[in-house]
Design a protein around this motif. Structure first.
Motif, short mmCIF file in Angstrom:
data_model
loop_
_atom_site.label_atom_id
_atom_site.label_comp_id
_atom_site.label_asym_id
_atom_site.label_seq_id
_atom_site.Cartn_x
_atom_site.Cartn_y
_atom_site.Cartn_z
N CYS A 68 0.83 -1.20 0.00
CA CYS A 68 0.00 0.00 0.00
C CYS A 68 0.86 1.25 0.00
O CYS A 68 1.84 1.35 0.74
CB CYS A 68 -0.93 -0.01 1.21
N CYS A 72 -1.10 4.71 6.24
CA CYS A 72 -1.90 5.21 7.37
C CYS A 72 -1.19 4.88 8.69
O CYS A 72 -0.74 3.74 8.89
CB CYS A 72 -3.28 4.59 7.37
N CYS A 75 -2.46 1.84 10.83
CA CYS A 75 -2.61 0.54 10.14
C CYS A 75 -1.40 -0.35 10.39
O CYS A 75 -0.27 0.01 10.05
CB CYS A 75 -2.79 0.78 8.65
N TYR A 78 -0.51 -2.94 6.46
CA TYR A 78 0.12 -2.67 5.17
C TYR A 78 1.64 -2.84 5.20
O TYR A 78 2.28 -2.79 6.25
CB TYR A 78 -0.22 -1.24 4.71
N LYS A 193 -4.64 9.63 2.95
CA LYS A 193 -5.84 8.88 2.55
C LYS A 193 -6.93 9.81 2.01
O LYS A 193 -6.94 11.00 2.30
CB LYS A 193 -6.37 8.15 3.80
S1 SF4 Z 1 -5.62 1.39 6.19
FE1 SF4 Z 1 -5.78 0.75 4.02
S2 SF4 Z 1 -5.11 2.55 2.88
FE2 SF4 Z 1 -4.33 2.82 4.98
S3 SF4 Z 1 -2.26 1.91 4.98
FE3 SF4 Z 1 -3.69 0.31 5.65
S4 SF4 Z 1 -4.14 -0.81 3.76
FE4 SF4 Z 1 -3.30 1.19 3.14
#
Ligand code: SF4
Length: 358
Positions: A68, A72, A75, A78, A193
């Motif tokens: 990705c 984020c 997160c 990713y 995002k």
């Molecule tokens: S929440 Fe979704 S968009 Fe954001 S880093 Fe994780 S996988 Fe990527």
């Protein structure tokens, strides 16, 4: 002079089916007694869903890639392009997972992944068409964030992207990536995002093109309680316009293994937020528990705080697992949990039509 909301008047309003104002929603979230919130939300749930029926869907989350570009801070799932832990599932691996889902009585797959630099619109058109040519399965896939990415990447409008994905087999869209629909919060937790207005625009476009979606809220990271209400208000306003949301799914931020860090929201906070969601979102029919983050026992309690749906069996789940929280379950186990909490379990489809009572 601004007067403070009055709890007795709010209770009367709720019992008469009147809509709460943002000030009243905030008052409940800040100062409402937990059991009073639960009682009120349960009353509303009983009116919307008589008969004590609690539904669930048999499905599987297929996270087709963890690579990705978005990065984020909340997160744990990713990996950046080039990271040795990054993966992209092959179509054959996805097909095998769908076959396992069908063998377990599943009716849908939820495909979500990262914003992969090499996957374009044509990739998803071919993949969805290949899935639909092989399997009788509902494709509840690609969040508004992924659709926004495909639109920007291809230079097409959101409507054009959704129309093409739909022609290839997309049935409905999961409401992921909403987090909190307030840009101040998004700048802090996920600065790259899709912005709040764009998330709502993609969702509204999907609704207008005839696709149903869900709405989520990831709370407990860096937002204020007023920003949680602003999120609920944005969902409620869009639902007034389009009627396209089938369900609302609030789930608490899971800080394990994330750059953002912090503490997980308490079960107390979860239940309060769930109950206020039911009370504030008077136009969204279904409210899901988040048993994947809360575990089975709090999920059972959540059924007394306004929820009427247990979500999905999640034959596979990778995003919350990456944050160190691991809960999965089978259909008979979920049915038993619902029954033991005093409700009647029923398997549903993507549009909440009941397929089978347990
Ligand atoms: S929440 Fe979704 S968009 Fe954001 S880093 Fe994780 S996988 Fe990527």
């Amino acid at each position: 002079m601004r007067t403070e909301p009055d709890l007795v008047l709010i209770i009367l309003k709720i019992r008469q089916g009147e809509r709460l104002s943002p000030e009243e929603g905030l008052f409940l979230l800040e100062r409402g007694d937990l059991l009073t919130l639960g009682w009120l939300a349960d009353e509303v749930r009983k009116l919307k869903h008589p008969g004590g029926i609690v539904t669930f869907v048999i499905d599987r989350n297929i996270n087709y890639t963890n690579i990705c570009l978005c990065g984020c801070r909340f997160c744990a799932f990713y990996r950046s392009p080039g990271d040795p832990e990054g993966y992209l599932l092959s179509p054959e691996e996805i097909f095998r997972k769908i076959e396992e889902t069908l063998a377990a009585g599943g009716t849908q797959i939820l495909m979500q992944g990262g914003l992969h630099p090499e996957l374009d619109l044509e990739y998803f058109e071919e993949l969805f068409a290949a899935i639909k040519a092989r399997y009788p399965i509902c494709l509840h896939s690609l969040s508004p964030v992924e659709i926004d990415y495909l639109a920007r990447r291809s230079g097409l409008t959101v409507a054009e992207v959704i129309t093409r994905l739909r022609a290839a087999g997309l049935d409905s869209i999961p409401g992921g990536g909403a987090e909190i629909l307030v840009d101040r919060v998004r700048r802090e937790i996920s600065p790259h995002k899709t912005k709040a207005g764009r998330w709502l625009e993609v969702t509204a476009t999907a609704h207008r093109l005839g696709l149903k979606t869900t709405a989520t809220m990831m709370f407990g990271s860096r937002e204020t309680l007023a920003e949680r209400i602003a999120h609920l208000d944005a969902v409620r306003r869009l639902q007034d316009d389009t009627g396209g949301f089938t369900a609302f799914i609030p789930w608490p931020y899971q800080p394990g293994n994330t750059a953002l860090g912090g503490e997980p929201a308490s079960a107390w906070d979860y239940l309060r937020t769930l109950a206020v969601s039911r009370l504030y979102l008077d136009n969204v029919p279904n409210l899901q528990v988040s048993w994947v983050t809360q575990g089975a026992k709090i999920a059972q309690v959540a059924l007394a705080f306004g929820a009427n749906d247990f979500g999905s069996t999640m034959l596979e789940e990778n995003v919350v697992r990456a944050a160190g929280v691991c809960n999965t379950s089978s259909a008979p186990e979920i049915a038993a949990l619902i029954k033991n909490a005093g409700f009647r379990p029923a398997q549903r489809d993507n549009l909440y039509k009941i397929l089978k009572y347990y």
